[in-house]
Structure formats: structure tokens, C-alpha cells
Design an enzyme around this catalytic site. Sequence first.
Site, PDB file in Angstrom:
ATOM      1  N   SER A 142       0.936  -1.652   0.442  1.00 19.05           N
ATOM      2  CA  SER A 142      -0.076   0.026   0.015  1.00 19.05           C
ATOM      3  C   SER A 142       0.676   1.154   0.136  1.00 19.05           C
ATOM      4  CB  SER A 142      -0.765   0.032   1.076  1.00 19.05           C
ATOM      5  OG  SER A 142      -1.078   1.524   1.198  1.00 19.05           O
ATOM      6  N   TYR A 155      -2.218  -0.892  10.403  1.00 20.17           N
ATOM      7  CA  TYR A 155      -2.423  -1.002   9.055  1.00 20.17           C
ATOM      8  C   TYR A 155      -1.238  -0.744   8.121  1.00 20.17           C
ATOM      9  CZ  TYR A 155      -4.172  -0.900   3.543  1.00 20.17           C
ATOM     10  OH  TYR A 155      -4.204  -1.006   2.326  1.00 20.17           O
TER      11      TYR A 155
END
Length: 251
Positions: A142, A155
Site C-alpha cells: 500500500s 495497517y
Amino acid sequence: MKRFLNKNILITGSANGIGKATALRIATEGGNLALIDNNSEKLKELCNELSFFPIKFVSAVCDISDYNLVKICIDKLAEELGGLNGLSHNAGILRVYKTLEMNLNQWNELISINLTGTFNVNKHALPWLLKNKTSYLVNTSSSASEQPHPWLAAYAATKGAIKSFTRSLFIEYFQHGLHANCVLPGGITTDLANSFSFPEGVNKELIKTLDPLGQKIYAEPAKAASVIAMLLSEDAEHINGTEIAIDGGKV
């Protein structure tokens, strides 16, 4: 363009978002598919769409945080297809917390699915991939691994770890013909991204740091799928151990 004729590609998180878009992209290029997702209904919907393509596909409902179940599923799917030539690992979750208020269970949920799940999938796919003279592996990290994202500490930690994990796979196994790379999506309009919500009482101005020059840059999952497809193909013969950002220039 039929880069995947006679190739078998394993895709996790295949029922939604980037995973689904990648499955459809590979199918249009003639590739056979092994599909894994934890959403049985969405997986059925995808299989119905794929039935119009002249390819072979098999699927399994699987919780990627379950080490033994992942092995059973991957081995079964690979045997049914007759091997694996590539892996696109996309399965993961997004959770938004103030770090000071996040508890251990919430932290462990992200670690078990995003990071341990990545290990489980890669670990059990590798024996199949390394049977080939050349194979291709793409893990989805990401843009949060490169750019500070507020309220996404856990995350972002998992996604940064996926990037480092993939680089290690490259150096361990490139002599066995493995190409191991990451993509770093950001601003892709998936259900996962749309699930982002502000924790109560935060400074919402912080989110503006994610938009260069104040411009919101978003793209459909197919844009990410096109990059993943390239990295799974012979077009990526000279790309290894690195990352490609798919974020419209945000980072």
C-alpha cells in the site's frame, strides 16, 4: 494480447476490488485461475462472470490467517489446475484506529490477516511456483507503507512489512527463477478503501496531507490490475525485488 495462455495464476482476495479486477484481466489474456477469498457469495458471482471466458478456473473459500487451511486450499487448487505459474496476493483488511485507543485484539487482527496471511499464502504457493524455470509473485502492499497515513499505524506497519518480506523473497529465490515484486496502491476505489472512516474527535485536516496540491486522485481497480498483470508476465522479466506505486503520483 494473450500473455497468460497456458499459464495458471493464483489470486487471493479475488472476489472484490483489485483482486477481482486482476482475475478478470488475466482471464481476458487467456490465463487459468485459482481463486481464493473468504466471501463465498462474492466468489460465486466472480465465477459466474468467468464462465464466459474460454479458460479453466477453480476456487476455494479460505481464511488466509489459517496456516493449515491455506496449505490445503492452495495445494488442492494447484493440483486441479496442474501447477502454478504466478501469484497475485491481494487479500487483506483495513482498520482505522487512534493508536492510543487501539487494543491488542485490534492490533492482532490486522497482523494475523495482513501480515501472517501474506506469509501463509506465499509460503504455500512457493513450492508450486519454484517448480517452474521462471515464476512470478506480486504482493499487494500500500502507499501507506511510504506515506504517513493518520490513524492507520497498524495497517501501515503490516503493509511496510509486506514490502520488506517480498524483497527478502526476491534475494532468496531469484536464482530459482522467481520474480518477487510489490505494488503500492493508493487512491483505488475499492470496497476496502471506501470503508475508511474518521475516528471520533480527530482533526480531519490531517487527511489532506494525502492529497498532493489538494487534488484527490482516484482510479478504478482495473488500473491496478493492469500493473499486476504486467508484473505477472514475461514483460517483467527484468523487474525483481522492487515496488511499483499505483497512486497517481501521491507519494
